[in-house]
Structures are given as structure tokens and as C-alpha cells.
Design an enzyme around this catalytic site. Structure first.
Site, PDB file in Angstrom:
ATOM      1  N   LYS A  45       0.818  -1.188   0.000  1.00 22.20           N
ATOM      2  CA  LYS A  45       0.000   0.000   0.000  1.00 22.20           C
ATOM      3  C   LYS A  45       0.860   1.249   0.000  1.00 22.20           C
ATOM      4  O   LYS A  45       0.390   2.344  -0.300  1.00 22.20           O
ATOM      5  CB  LYS A  45      -0.859   0.026   1.267  1.00 22.20           C
ATOM      6  CG  LYS A  45      -1.742  -1.178   1.435  1.00 22.20           C
ATOM      7  CD  LYS A  45      -2.465  -1.089   2.801  1.00 22.20           C
ATOM      8  CE  LYS A  45      -2.473  -2.437   3.433  1.00 22.20           C
ATOM      9  NZ  LYS A  45      -3.023  -2.444   4.790  1.00 22.20           N
ATOM     10  N   GLY A  46       2.140   1.107   0.372  1.00 21.69           N
ATOM     11  CA  GLY A  46       2.981   2.273   0.616  1.00 21.69           C
ATOM     12  C   GLY A  46       3.134   3.225  -0.560  1.00 21.69           C
ATOM     13  O   GLY A  46       3.283   4.420  -0.387  1.00 21.69           O
ATOM     14  N   GLU A 102       7.403   2.378  -6.407  1.00 22.28           N
ATOM     15  CA  GLU A 102       7.580   1.909  -5.025  1.00 22.28           C
ATOM     16  C   GLU A 102       7.712   3.091  -4.074  1.00 22.28           C
ATOM     17  O   GLU A 102       8.139   4.181  -4.471  1.00 22.28           O
ATOM     18  CB  GLU A 102       8.860   1.066  -4.933  1.00 22.28           C
ATOM     19  CG  GLU A 102       8.613  -0.433  -4.972  1.00 22.28           C
ATOM     20  CD  GLU A 102       8.110  -1.003  -3.641  1.00 22.28           C
ATOM     21  OE1 GLU A 102       7.526  -0.253  -2.820  1.00 22.28           O
ATOM     22  OE2 GLU A 102       8.297  -2.210  -3.432  1.00 22.28           O
ATOM     23  N   ASP A 103       7.396   2.853  -2.820  1.00 22.28           N
ATOM     24  CA  ASP A 103       7.590   3.885  -1.803  1.00 22.28           C
ATOM     25  C   ASP A 103       9.054   3.990  -1.391  1.00 22.28           C
ATOM     26  O   ASP A 103       9.610   5.075  -1.309  1.00 22.28           O
ATOM     27  CB  ASP A 103       6.692   3.637  -0.583  1.00 22.28           C
ATOM     28  CG  ASP A 103       6.825   2.232   0.006  1.00 22.28           C
ATOM     29  OD1 ASP A 103       7.542   1.385  -0.574  1.00 22.28           O
ATOM     30  OD2 ASP A 103       6.201   1.976   1.052  1.00 22.28           O
ATOM     31  N   ASP A 106      14.815  -0.562   0.512  1.00 21.08           N
ATOM     32  CA  ASP A 106      15.607  -0.683   1.734  1.00 21.08           C
ATOM     33  C   ASP A 106      16.675  -1.750   1.490  1.00 21.08           C
ATOM     34  O   ASP A 106      17.713  -1.457   0.906  1.00 21.08           O
ATOM     35  CB  ASP A 106      14.628  -1.031   2.858  1.00 21.08           C
ATOM     36  CG  ASP A 106      15.226  -0.994   4.246  1.00 21.08           C
ATOM     37  OD1 ASP A 106      16.116  -0.165   4.488  1.00 21.08           O
ATOM     38  OD2 ASP A 106      14.799  -1.788   5.091  1.00 21.08           O
ATOM     39  N   LYS A 134      17.245   3.900   0.447  1.00 20.66           N
ATOM     40  CA  LYS A 134      18.200   3.840   1.566  1.00 20.66           C
ATOM     41  C   LYS A 134      19.404   3.014   1.121  1.00 20.66           C
ATOM     42  O   LYS A 134      19.467   1.820   1.392  1.00 20.66           O
ATOM     43  CB  LYS A 134      17.557   3.115   2.759  1.00 20.66           C
ATOM     44  CG  LYS A 134      16.665   3.931   3.637  1.00 20.66           C
ATOM     45  CD  LYS A 134      16.342   3.091   4.877  1.00 20.66           C
ATOM     46  CE  LYS A 134      15.002   3.445   5.435  1.00 20.66           C
ATOM     47  NZ  LYS A 134      14.574   2.503   6.493  1.00 20.66           N
ATOM     48  N   PHE A 155      14.334   4.849  10.093  1.00 18.39           N
ATOM     49  CA  PHE A 155      13.000   4.357   9.762  1.00 18.39           C
ATOM     50  C   PHE A 155      12.052   5.536   9.613  1.00 18.39           C
ATOM     51  O   PHE A 155      11.881   6.319  10.540  1.00 18.39           O
ATOM     52  CB  PHE A 155      12.495   3.382  10.819  1.00 18.39           C
ATOM     53  CG  PHE A 155      11.261   2.669  10.374  1.00 18.39           C
ATOM     54  CD1 PHE A 155      11.344   1.566   9.532  1.00 18.39           C
ATOM     55  CD2 PHE A 155      10.011   3.110  10.775  1.00 18.39           C
ATOM     56  CE1 PHE A 155      10.197   0.920   9.086  1.00 18.39           C
ATOM     57  CE2 PHE A 155       8.858   2.463  10.335  1.00 18.39           C
ATOM     58  CZ  PHE A 155       8.951   1.363   9.502  1.00 18.39           C
ATOM     59  N   VAL A 156      11.453   5.658   8.444  1.00 21.86           N
ATOM     60  CA  VAL A 156      10.621   6.827   8.155  1.00 21.86           C
ATOM     61  C   VAL A 156       9.156   6.442   7.970  1.00 21.86           C
ATOM     62  O   VAL A 156       8.834   5.309   7.591  1.00 21.86           O
ATOM     63  CB  VAL A 156      11.130   7.568   6.897  1.00 21.86           C
ATOM     64  CG1 VAL A 156      12.487   8.190   7.157  1.00 21.86           C
ATOM     65  CG2 VAL A 156      11.196   6.638   5.691  1.00 21.86           C
ATOM     66  N   ASP A 162       4.221   3.510   6.414  1.00 15.16           N
ATOM     67  CA  ASP A 162       3.567   3.265   7.703  1.00 15.16           C
ATOM     68  C   ASP A 162       4.513   2.675   8.732  1.00 15.16           C
ATOM     69  O   ASP A 162       5.572   2.134   8.406  1.00 15.16           O
ATOM     70  CB  ASP A 162       2.415   2.278   7.527  1.00 15.16           C
ATOM     71  CG  ASP A 162       2.907   0.846   7.330  1.00 15.16           C
ATOM     72  OD1 ASP A 162       3.719   0.623   6.401  1.00 15.16           O
ATOM     73  OD2 ASP A 162       2.526  -0.035   8.119  1.00 15.16           O
ATOM     74  N   ARG A 168       0.448   6.816   7.515  1.00  8.12           N
ATOM     75  CA  ARG A 168       0.489   6.941   6.052  1.00  8.12           C
ATOM     76  C   ARG A 168      -0.039   8.296   5.584  1.00  8.12           C
ATOM     77  O   ARG A 168       0.335   8.781   4.528  1.00  8.12           O
ATOM     78  CB  ARG A 168      -0.364   5.845   5.397  1.00  8.12           C
ATOM     79  CG  ARG A 168       0.140   4.435   5.598  1.00  8.12           C
ATOM     80  CD  ARG A 168      -0.615   3.488   4.671  1.00  8.12           C
ATOM     81  NE  ARG A 168      -0.511   2.088   5.061  1.00  8.12           N
ATOM     82  CZ  ARG A 168       0.492   1.280   4.715  1.00  8.12           C
ATOM     83  NH1 ARG A 168       1.483   1.752   4.001  1.00  8.12           N
ATOM     84  NH2 ARG A 168       0.497   0.031   5.092  1.00  8.12           N
TER      85      ARG A 168
END
Ligand code: IMP
Ligand code: MG
Length: 193
Positions: A45-46, A102-103, A106, A134, A155-156, A162, A168
Site C-alpha cells: 500500500k505504501g 515503489e515507496d 531498503d 536507503k 526508519f521513516v 507506515d 500513512r
């Protein structure tokens, strides 16, 4: 919103910075895909807030579709990279120019799974557009074609991202206060600590 904002230690990317960068990405993508059969594949969902702003910055014709995935194992702040498709695309991507939206990238594990899966469907091309990256956390080498922002190892949350399904809706990208993880009883420290 004020309720959620009190959990934020600092704002990393403001709403204005997001707007400016997404407008630039839209221009570049519009140039690169002029006259091509483009389909944006948003990973739920990001990525959904990023997608909804990005499509309005892209002024060449394109379709959108969605995929939902979930990671097995891992924790709420770290992905295992073992991915299950919860909802697949509605349409065939064979012969089309596909861009994954993509959000955040990582470790790169989730993206690797998705690209390997989509490649078997014979798209004409497959590129990656991520809002956040990242680089210091990478475990699997992935080639990113369009990146909004490189960010440090923290971590954001916000703008689609989320923690435990919350935050969100924040209009910026921010770093969550460390005590929020402790209070929520996470099994692991966030990736930034
Ligand atoms: P990767 O497989 O380690 O690259 O993880 C990618 C996924 O993990 C992202 O699509 C997010 O859902 C989640 N993720 C990784 N880092 C963060 C973060 O800093 N905040 C929120 N979600 C994150
Ligand atoms: Mg995601």
C-alpha cells in the site's frame, strides 16, 4: 493530524520538497516515455500516495495497475524479502513498457522478488521508480532508474509509509520517535538504530 505529528522526531522531507521533486520526476518520465506504451505498476500500500501525485505530473498517456504483496517473517520494521502476492495485476504486461512505482527501497529484497516475477511475463521493458532509497541498507543489488530522494539509515513514516499501518496520511516524510517502537512492543529496533 496533530495527534500523529507528536510522534515524529523530525521531518526529513517536507511537502514542498515532495511536490518539487515529483514534478521533476514527472517531466523526466514524460520525456523518456513519449510515444511508448507505458504502464505504471504500483506496489500497495505504501506506494499509493506517491503514485497518485506522480501520475498527475506525467503528461504522456499511460495506464496504471496495482499489486499487493506481503512479506513472510521479518518484523514490522524489517522485511524478510520472502514475498507473497496478495493481489496480482489485472492486465497482461507482455510487450508493454512497465514501470514499478515503489515507496522505498531498503534491503532491495522485496523489489528483487517483484522484478523477477514481472520479468517472466515478458514486458518490453521494466524500470523502477522509487520515491525513497536507503542505499546504506542494501543487501541485494538492484538497479533503480528513477529515485526521488536518497535518505539516511532511519526508519521513516508518512506520505504512504507506515509503522504498524499508521502514519500513512502525514503529508511529509518524517522519522518516528524511537519510543514509539518501544511502546508498540516491536521485536526489533528500527533499521536506523
Ligand atoms: P526491502 O525489501 O528491505 O527493500 O523493503 C521494502 C519494504 O519495506 C518497503 O516497501 C516498505 O514497505 C518497508 N520499509 C522499508 N524501510 C521502511 C521505512 O523506513 N519506513 C517504512 N517502511 C519501510
Ligand atoms: Mg512497500
Amino acid at each position: 493530524m496533530a495527534d500523529l505529528e507528536k510522534d515524529i522526531a523530525k521531518i526529513l522531507i517536507t511537502r514542498e520538497q515532495l511536490n518539487t521533486r515529483i514534478a521533476e520526476l514527472g517531466e523526466t518520465i514524460s520525456r523518456d516515455y513519449a510515444g511508448k506504451n507505458l504502464i505504471l505498476v504500483c506496489v500497495l500500500k505504501g506506494g499509493v500516495l506517491f503514485l497518485s501525485d506522480l501520475v498527475r505530473a506525467i503528461h504522456v498517456p499511460h495506464a496504471i495497475d496495482f499489486m499487493a504483496i506481503s512479506s513472510y517473517g521479518g518484523t514490522r520494521v524489517e522485511s524478510s524479502g520472502v514475498v507473497r502476492i496478495l493481489m496480482d495485476l489485472n492486465v497482461s504486461i507482455e510487450g508493454r513498457n512497465v514501470m514499478i512505482v515503489e515507496d522505498i527501497i531498503d534491503t532491495g529484497r522485496t523489489l528483487t522478488y517483484i522484478t523477477e516475477n514481472l520479468r517472466t511475463r515478458n514486458p518490453a521493458s521494466l524500470k523502477i521508480c522509487t520515491l525513497l532509497n536507503k542505499p546504506s541498507r542494501r543487501e541485494v543489488n538492484v538497479e533503480l532508474d528513477y529515485v526521488g530522494f536518497d535518505i539516511p539509515n532511519e526508519f521513516v513514516v508518512g506520505y504512504g509509509l507506515d509503522y504498524n499501518e499508521l502514519y500513512r496520511n502525514l503529508p511529509f516524510v518524517g522519522v518516528l520517535k524511537p519510543e514509539m517502537y518501544v511502546n508498540a512492543g516491536a521485536e526489533h529496533e528500527p533499521s536506523g538504530s
